[in-house]
Design a protein around this motif. Structure first.
Motif, PDB file in Angstrom:
ATOM      1  N   ASP A  42       0.806  -1.296  -0.018  1.00  0.00           N
ATOM      2  CA  ASP A  42       0.167   0.175   0.132  1.00  0.00           C
ATOM      3  C   ASP A  42       0.941   1.401  -0.070  1.00  0.00           C
ATOM      4  O   ASP A  42       2.278   1.143  -0.196  1.00  0.00           O
ATOM      5  N   GLU A  43       0.335   2.466   0.322  1.00  0.00           N
ATOM      6  CA  GLU A  43       0.883   3.598   0.130  1.00  0.00           C
ATOM      7  C   GLU A  43       1.935   3.804   1.241  1.00  0.00           C
ATOM      8  O   GLU A  43       3.201   4.666   1.045  1.00  0.00           O
ATOM      9  N   ARG A  62      -2.592   4.753  -7.778  1.00  0.00           N
ATOM     10  CA  ARG A  62      -1.773   5.463  -6.925  1.00  0.00           C
ATOM     11  C   ARG A  62      -0.458   5.531  -7.629  1.00  0.00           C
ATOM     12  O   ARG A  62       0.296   6.614  -7.738  1.00  0.00           O
ATOM     13  N   ASP A  66       1.567   9.070  -8.697  1.00  0.00           N
ATOM     14  CA  ASP A  66       2.469   9.661  -8.121  1.00  0.00           C
ATOM     15  C   ASP A  66       3.769   9.930  -9.615  1.00  0.00           C
ATOM     16  O   ASP A  66       4.380  10.851  -9.395  1.00  0.00           O
TER      17      ASP A  66
END
Length: 264
Positions: A42-43, A62, A66
């Motif tokens: 995940d982040e 995501r 980014d």
């Protein structure tokens, strides 16, 4: 031969033990993973497992965002660096383009329609017709960047300081040709002016004008006058500019006349 076989078996056993140890110590890895499940970081970097479509969609979104932010920042930095190194050159180019894109117009003269009853006896009469639209293709006139033509007037598109100008040629029959004893008086004069009409106040004001006395021509038959008027004026969006003269009948050869404005 037996020793070689034994060594290979030991090596394979060590590799299998190592793999099992790595799998066993992986953080957050569920003991059972279904066919429709996937595990991705995940982040925060933590391994997370879930439904393949949902988790893969969030992960790609995501990563894409980014990467897009990183690319935009890189482009912005490169643009700043280029602007810093070529600032003066760019300023000269864009200043030129900005000037060329400012509102401007120049309409040229044409034959006037018949005088209206309201014009007869008036002190100053408007020039109601100028070449505009496609008629300007065959002249040096133009209307560009927001300026509009309406009923002989130029409509200002944006507020600002404008350079306005007008040139008129007058041709007047000499009084002495018909009545040699008729004297010229102080009231016999040629007037040429530019006027502004504001639609919100419904008031018309004179911006610039030129006055010259009538003269006796050398041939005693025809007087010719040239009048050029120009000035700087603060105008508001929607102001309408027009040209007026003291006598419309003097506009016999109107193709050389013109009227225009430029935002400065």
């Amino acid at each position: 031969m037996k020793r070689l076989t034994f060594s290979l078996l030991v090596l394979v056993l060590v590799v299998l033990i190592t793999v099992l140890a790595l799998v066993w110590t992986m953080p957050g890895l569920p003991s059972t993973i279904r066919a429709d499940t996937i595990c991705l970081p995940d982040e925060h970097g933590t391994l997370t497992c879930g439904r393949t479509p949902d988790l893969l969609h969030d992960y790609l979104k995501r990563v894409t965002v980014d990467e897009s932010d990183r690319h935009e920042q890189e482009v912005e930095n490169r643009l700043k660096q280029y602007t810093k190194e070529n600032g003066n050159h760019l300023k000269n180019i864009y200043d030129k383009f900005y000037w060329e894109m400012k509102p401007a117009a120049k309409v040229t003269g044409k034959r006037q329609p018949n005088m209206r009853k309201s014009d007869i006896g008036g002190k100053m009469m408007p020039i109601r017709e100028w070449c505009h639209g496609r008629e300007l293709y065959y002249t040096d006139g133009f209307i560009r960047y927001g300026v509009r033509y309406r009923n002989g007037r130029l409509v200002v598109p944006v507020s600002g300081t404008y350079y306005i100008y007008s040139f008129i040629n007058f041709y007047q029959p000499c009084k002495y040709a018909e009545k040699p004893d008729t004297p010229y008086t102080a009231s016999d004069r040629i007037e040429h002016g530019i006027f502004k009409f504001n639609i919100s106040t419904e008031r018309e004001t004179e911006i610039a004008s030129h006055i010259q006395p009538e003269m006796v021509s050398c041939n005693m038959y025809l007087n010719s006058y040239s009048s050029y008027v120009s000035t700087l004026a603060e105008l508001k969006a929607g102001d309408e500019l027009s040209v007026k003269v003291s006598n419309l009948t003097f506009l016999k050869y109107s193709r050389n006349n013109f009227f225009g404005l430029n935002l400065i």
